[in-house]
Motif scaffolding. Structure first.
Motif: not given
Length: 613
Positions: A574-579
């Motif tokens: 759905h969306r990009w997250h910093m990991d």
């Protein structure tokens, strides 16, 4: 990294060049999200706290409302060259064929120009004289200028023609602090409108074709443009200052490309023009800034933040401050768990440039400097014999079931389980950066200077790629459907017969490509660039990781990208997250095993592990 791609390549990144740059060399940042490409030419824009307009060829009027870009209907499909207004409910645009448009806060309407004859073609009448610039004051009065000395005056109610006294093409108009108006254009033409409404020619000794003017404090005006020189076989730029009495050419000891626009920021005057030229001018200094593009930049847009946006050919949209990007796209959301990644003991302090999962054996291998090759055996990384003395950038399965290692000087080595042997030698200082195999005996390798190598069962053959730019990553669905990515958003596509070039909709370097299918493909690159192809078109994700992303891979449920300064980003569908990774080491490669576990490798022998979710 600062996004200044004029001096950056992945090869430089592989060598550990993550250092900071000087203030004078600071980079500009590409604004992604507006669907634009090679056919789009943007000339100008206008912004307020509620959004941004960008205009250009083919009647393009693009509006950003804080979340999305929308192309607004235009009454005439001709180039729009300039915008001005007191507010968005009183916004004016001028352009080709004498076009004048007005925006009332909701729609654009045609006021003048684009007169057609009985055959439906644009008529040869004075009203259709092209217009190139417009300026106005807080009282709502405005002036527009164009070809053959054309000057139009708006008194707040109607547009009328004023006698300029010249037939020279006019390209810039500006209002001085005392209410006078200056127009400038071809062959050093400079006109001044006195307070009584009459235009008079000023004696300018510099016969430049002026394209921009900027009113400065103290009644001064800076003019910019360029002239064609036969000796140089091209245009050279001019900067000329009018101090209220006379003209003086600036920076006579410097050479510039032709200038197209001027703007004022808190750091000084910005001047931009042909071939991606951007200079910051502060008193007696003119510093060249790195724009990250070789395309012509044609206009500057004042942003509410005090920064400016540069617009130009090939759909170029650039800002000079990374903080300004947050106006157009929020940063990728931060991850919630800082311990998603764990560090593994690699047994080496060498730079690691590649990590590869062998699907047939469900084994992982890593490679890097000085022929370093590692294998993950029962949870521990073990060193294999070195694959030669040079750097290894990628690995692949050999047709006979062995291991292939490719890298510097175009060398490919073969490992039979015991020893390495030379499998191929290009005998050139060209680095192989990435390989891909279909698992059935066909292997492709790409690298510097547009290098493409192909193994089809007998030997390695060099293929004509159609580009001289570096190709950093390659991925394929099968041996007849491959993509390779490179400089300035370049994507090369193999259809089983030939390589064709297209652009992913960004000017940033692309460092890797991976997909699930031909309608679900991801790319990553400089300054956190993330793009996705849905089978019909490329979409540049309007969320930015800021750090360069150098590699990516994924599964049926998620995608992971890694890059500079320990950056990692995860797409959950759905969306990009910093990991968060817990490291600041540059991560240059990523792989996923059959169980969905991710492994990243990079600087100083760093190898990280992320369990499947």
């Amino acid at each position: 990294m600062d996004g200044a791609v004029e001096t950056v390549s992945r090869r430089g990144l592989f060598r550990g060049n993550f250092g900071a740059r000087s203030e004078a060399a600071q980079g500009w940042y590409s604004v992604d999200g507006l669907p634009a490409g090679a056919d789009d030419v943007f000339w100008d824009g206008w912004a307020d706290a509620h959004g941004l307009f960008v205009v250009g060829d083919h009647g393009a009027i693009n509006h950003f409302d804080g979340e999305d870009w929308v192309r607004q209907p235009c009454p005439a499909p001709v180039p729009i060259h300039a915008l001005w207004g007191t507010d968005r409910a009183n916004l004016w645009a001028v352009g080709w064929m004498g076009l004048i448009l007005h925006h009332n806060g909701e729609v654009w309407s045609q006021v003048r120009g684009c007169v057609v004859d009985a055959n439906g073609k644009y008529a040869s009448v004075q009203e259709n004289t092209p217009l190139f610039d417009i300026c106005g004051g807080a009282d709502g009065r405005a002036w527009a200028v164009g070809d053959r000395g054309r000057i139009l005056y708006f008194d707040g109610a109607d547009w009328t023609v004023e006698d300029s006294g010249t037939r020279a093409h006019l390209r810039a108009v500006v209002i001085l602090d005392d209410g006078r108006v200056m127009a400038s254009g071809g062959d050093g033409t400079v006109l001044m409108r006195d307070l009584d409404g009459s235009w008079q020619a000023l004696d300018c000794p510099v016969a430049s074709n002026f394209t921009a003017a900027l009113a400065l404090p103290g009644g001064r005006v800076l003019l910019a443009g360029g002239r064609y020189f036969i000796q140089a076989n091209g245009f050279q730029g001019d900067l000329v200052m009018w101090d209220g009495e006379g003209f003086e050419k600036q920076f006579t000891d410097m050479e510039f490309s032709r200038f197209r626009a001027l703007g004022q920021t808190g750091k000084g005057v910005v001047a931009l023009g042909d071939a991606g030229q951007i200079h910051l001018i502060d008193d007696d200094r003119a510093d060249r800034l790195q724009s990250g593009t070789g395309h012509d930049l044609l206009g500057l847009v004042d942003l509410p933040s005090g920064d400016v946006m540069a617009v130009g050919d090939y759909g170029s949209l650039l800002v000079g401050d990374s903080a300004a990007l947050t106006c157009f796209a929020p940063a990728i959301q931060s991850g919630e768990d800082p311990s998603n990644w764990s560090e593994m003991t690699s047994g080496t302090d060498r730079q690691l440039w590649g990590i590869w999962h062998d699907p047939k054996q469900d084994m992982l291998f890593a490679c890097g400097e000085e022929g370093t090759v590692l294998a993950l055996d029962r949870g521990k990384w073990e060193a294999l014999p070195p694959a030669g003395a040079l750097g290894i950038h990628d690995l692949a399965r050999a047709p006979d079931g062995g291991l292939l290692a490719a890298g510097q000087l175009g060398e490919i080595h073969h490992f039979d389980g015991t020893t390495w042997s030379k499998h191929f030698d290009l005998f050139m200082d060209v680095t192989i950066l990435s390989m891909w195999s279909d698992g059935c005996g066909q292997i492709f390798a790409v690298g510097d200077e547009g290098l493409v190598l192909h193994w089809a069962g007998a030997n390695w053959e060099r293929m004509p790629s159609g580009t001289k730019s570096a190709l950093y990553g390659v991925w394929g669905m099968d041996a007849e459907h491959l993509l390779a990515v490179g400089d300035f958003g370049q994507v090369m596509r193999w259809n089983g017969t030939r390589w064709d070039e297209f652009n992913a909709g960004t000017e940033h370097f692309l460092f890797d490509v991976w997909g699930r299918s031909l309608s679900d493909i991801f790319v990553v690159g400089l300054s956190g660039t993330i793009g996705h192809f849905d089978g019909a078109r490329w979409h540049i994700t309007p969320a930015r990781a800021r750090n360069d992303l150098l590699a990516l891979t994924g599964t049926d449920t998620d995608v992971v990208a890694v890059g500079a300064a320990g950056a990692a980003a995860r797409f959950d569908g759905h969306r990009w997250h910093m990991d968060p990774t817990g490291t600041t080491a540059g991560l240059r490669a990523v792989a996923v095993d059959g169980a969905g576990r991710y492994f990243a490798a990079g600087d100083g022998g760093t190898i990280l592990f992320r369990d499947a979710e």
